[in-house]
Design an enzyme around this catalytic site. Structure first.
Site, mmCIF file in Angstrom:
data_model
loop_
_atom_site.group_PDB
_atom_site.id
_atom_site.type_symbol
_atom_site.label_atom_id
_atom_site.label_comp_id
_atom_site.label_asym_id
_atom_site.label_seq_id
_atom_site.Cartn_x
_atom_site.Cartn_y
_atom_site.Cartn_z
ATOM 1 N N GLY A 1 5.246 -11.431 -7.155
ATOM 2 C CA GLY A 1 5.056 -10.944 -8.512
ATOM 3 C C GLY A 1 4.732 -9.469 -8.582
ATOM 4 N N ALA B 1 -1.776 -8.101 4.017
ATOM 5 C CA ALA B 1 -2.323 -6.869 4.591
ATOM 6 C C ALA B 1 -1.704 -5.595 4.000
ATOM 7 C CB ALA B 1 -2.192 -6.879 6.118
ATOM 8 N N SER B 2 -1.236 -5.680 2.770
ATOM 9 C CA SER B 2 -0.679 -4.492 2.081
ATOM 10 C C SER B 2 0.352 -3.778 2.954
ATOM 11 C CB SER B 2 -1.816 -3.540 1.693
ATOM 12 O OG SER B 2 -2.742 -4.208 0.873
ATOM 13 N N ARG B 3 1.234 -4.572 3.598
ATOM 14 C CA ARG B 3 2.126 -4.020 4.601
ATOM 15 C C ARG B 3 3.591 -3.987 4.190
ATOM 16 N NH1 ARG B 3 4.991 -7.814 6.827
ATOM 17 N NH2 ARG B 3 5.323 -6.896 8.879
ATOM 18 N N LYS C 1 3.339 4.536 1.690
ATOM 19 C CA LYS C 1 2.387 3.753 2.481
ATOM 20 C C LYS C 1 2.210 2.372 1.819
ATOM 21 C CE LYS C 1 -0.698 7.232 2.570
ATOM 22 N NZ LYS C 1 -1.863 8.052 2.944
ATOM 23 N N GLY D 1 -1.342 -2.399 -2.424
ATOM 24 C CA GLY D 1 -1.783 -3.729 -2.884
ATOM 25 C C GLY D 1 -3.277 -3.956 -2.885
ATOM 26 N N GLU D 2 -3.833 -4.391 -1.748
ATOM 27 C CA GLU D 2 -5.262 -4.746 -1.697
ATOM 28 C C GLU D 2 -6.199 -3.587 -2.024
ATOM 29 O OE1 GLU D 2 -5.415 -7.785 1.984
ATOM 30 O OE2 GLU D 2 -4.141 -6.038 2.157
#
Lengths: 295, 348
Positions: free
Chosen positions: B46, B86-88, B285, B288-289
């Site tokens: 989402g 992990a915001s990857r 980069k 997210g988190e």
């Protein structure tokens, strides 16, 4: 959810006749916002559901000789939109606005809220502070009683299985009475009340309280009045100190519980603050209204 | 009375862990109509990551984002991905996607070079065309080159690649190493009103300034920051899993597990700090988190600024805030801020 039969009532009398026939294994469906949720979780859904949503005589808001009549099937949205209510008793609009979400208010009915009778009901305190009465219809005809006598306990009213709540009447003398409602929940939208309070009052020319009425929700098995706080205020000069003291007295009259949402002590703190604020807000509304029923 | 306060909190957050294998793989194929297909194992939750990956592939191939068809998260056909964790995704899967698109593009350049009479390294891909650098009038539509590659040269323009931020072993003696490939930074400022009689906290405004490298899709970055702030507000003021003495959850429903509703959301101002990370796809980069990391700290600092009371456990429910206010009054160690901050209550 188990299957069940649905019977539809044409009007209030037809509903009462059907209830007499089907009781006790029948449930009345109005907005369904409580009933259908219960069905989903209850292992024993009733065999028959009596759908009263087409009974036109149970709907609507009108001014009668007795006072402001709100049909049991009036939805919270109906109340918020009613010009009669908005003009004469805006606190009822404020209370309706705090119930559930938009969808709940569009479907849920005032009668349903009172019949489900949870202690935290948001429509209760304002009606109690306005000394509302209710009409109940059953096989023996109709009877009228004060709303406070309609409530028995959590999820329990005086309604017998073959009886129906018909309407709610705010007595003529209290239509236009300055009133205020405040709710404290754990968030702004879709919250259960930790405490909700309504106060109504008249002010006489000497700036003293006349017929102050204080109703507390979510802090006792049912919505209750705070008679000692009311008696303390009656005839007293309107001062911040008097309103604070009334709040303290009201907090002592409640019987709040401690649970995971809040401690009883915190609920008492809230009662004192909210009671004082509803009194202050109701006083601020005095100049807004014409005291038609004032002595 | 309502008292107003402001609080600031800063954070850094790691992107692309390197303490263990952390690969993503991607396949990009260019079709004979000039569109492209991207196969990725990552899953859209989402946040718009598939849109960002399509943008990365499109940028590398010189086509439009809507030309890229993304096939994702089907373990029968899509390549391996460590996951939407992990915001990857933008950093690791984005790098794999860019590398795969670069390989497909190299095949297109090899095919187009003799058609345009230049060397492959003199070509660039832009506006759905392959053109000679500095001589854009010398060009061929990508569709034509792809068609030629497939049906004349027999060299389908397909690229597959993987990206794994280089794993760096930690020093067993010191526990030190290089645990992440890159880092992002942010500061959030919260403005709150605290009701000093009920403890109720209303978050009025949050200003969020975030570094995420290149913002490939600024609107999605804003969306992520706003979403992270709503979670941060829940963490700060409302959300708590409660258990009874037998370890059963008391509040396993959304009636009693309190999360912010739209009515609880403040005004949010997002500031995206311009930055470029040479190791990320087009300098990107991640975001997210990190978006929910500083929110609760900023709100609790704002509560302290408003009423001089510190709450030391989350969530700072109204009841806890009121208890902290009462305690600070009893101790008298902190003075309530002066009337400068006082604003009108609900009833004067």
């Amino acid at each position: 959810m188990r299957g069940f039969k649905v019977v539809e009532a044409r009007d209030a009398n037809h509903a009462v006749a059907l209830l007499a026939e089907l009781a006790p294994s029948v449930k009345v469906l109005a907005g369904g916002t409580d009933l259908l949720v219960d069905f989903k979780h209850a292992p024993h859904a009733p065999e028959v559901v009596l759908d009263i949503t087409r009974a036109e005589d149970l709907k609507g808001v009108s001014m009668t000789d007795a006072g402001l009549r709100i049909g049991a099937l009036a939805t919270h949205t109906d109340i918020m939109r009613s010009p009669l209510v908005r003009e004469s008793l805006p606190a009822l609009v404020d209370a309706a606005h705090t119930i559930g979400a938009v969808q709940t208010r569009n479907l849920g009915t005032l009668g349903g809220n009172l019949v489900t009778c949870v202690p935290s009901m948001d429509s209760g305190p304002t009606l109690v502070a306005l000394e509302a009465r209710v009409t109940v219809a059953g096989p023996g005809g109709r009877r009228e009683l004060p709303l406070t006598e309609f409530f028995v306990g959590p999820r329990k009213t005086v309604l017998k299985p073959d009886e129906l709540l018909v309407d709610i009447i705010i007595p003529k003398k209290n239509v236009g009475k300055p009133t205020d409602f405040l709710k404290f929940g754990l968030r702004k939208g879709q919250a259960l009340a930790l405490v909700n309070v309504a106060s109504s009052l008249w002010v006489d020319p000497k700036k003293t309280f006349v017929e102050p009425r204080i109703a507390l929700g979510a802090v006792a098995p049912t919505v209750i009045r705070a008679p000692e706080a009311e008696a303390y205020l009656e005839g007293k000069k309107i001062t911040p100190e008097a309103m604070s003291e009334a709040g303290r007295i009201a907090a002592g009259e409640a019987r709040p519980i401690s649970d995971f949402r809040a401690s009883a002590q915190y609920r008492r703190d809230l009662i004192a603050v909210l009671t004082r604020r509803t009194l202050e807000n109701a006083c601020a509304r005095v100049q807004d209204v014409r005291p038609g029923g004032s002595k | 009375m309502k008292r107003r306060g402001r609080g600031i909190a800063c954070m850094w957050y790691p992107i692309g862990f390197t303490v263990a294998a952390n690969p993503s793989a991607a396949t990009v194929k260019v079709n004979e109509d000039g569109t492209a297909t991207l196969l990725t194992g990552t899953v859209e939750t989402g946040q718009g990551s598939l849109t960002v990956l399509a943008q990365i592939a499109a940028e590398e191939l010189g086509v439009a984002t809507e030309d890229v068809h993304v096939v994702s998260a089907d373990t029968d056909v899509t390549p391996m991905d460590t996951g939407a964790i992990a915001s990857r995704t933008t950093y690791v899967t984005g790098n794999a996607t860019r590398l795969a698109a670069e390989k497909a593009k190299a095949i297109l350049f090899n095919v187009a070079a003799p058609m345009l009479g230049v060397r492959p390294d003199q070509l660039e891909a832009r506006d759905r065309k392959i053109q000679v650098k500095r001589f854009p009038q010398r060009q061929l539509p990508i569709s034509q080159v792809a068609h030629h590659a497939l049906f004349v040269k027999g060299d389908p323009p397909i690229g597959s690649a993987s990206f794994n931020p280089p794993t760096v072993a930690m020093d067993p003696e010191t526990g030190q190493g290089l645990p992440f490939a890159t880092y992002v930074y942010a500061t959030q400022i919260a403005e709150v009103d605290v009701d000093d009689e009920t403890g109720e906290v209303e978050v009025l405004r949050i200003v969020a300034s975030h570094d995420c490298g290149t913002a490939i899709n600024p609107m999605l970055v804003e969306g992520q920051i706003e979403g992270g702030i709503s979670m941060g507000i829940g963490l700060a003021l409302q959300e708590e899993i409660l258990f009874d003495d037998k370890g059963r959850q008391i509040n396993p429903n959304l009636t009693n597990y309190i999360m912010p509703t739209s009515l609880d959301m403040p005004e949010i101002e997002v500031d995206i700090v311009p930055s470029y990370d040479p190791t990320g796809p087009f300098g990107a980069k991640g975001v997210g988190e990190p978006t929910s990391v500083p929110t609760a700290a900023a709100i609790l600092n704002a509560i302290h600024d408003a009423v001089g009371a510190r709450v030391h456990s989350l969530p700072a429910t109204a009841e806890k805030v009121l208890a902290a206010i009462k305690e600070s009054r009893v101790q008298g160690t902190k003075q309530l801020p002066g009337t400068r901050r006082a604003i009108a209550g609900p009833a004067a």
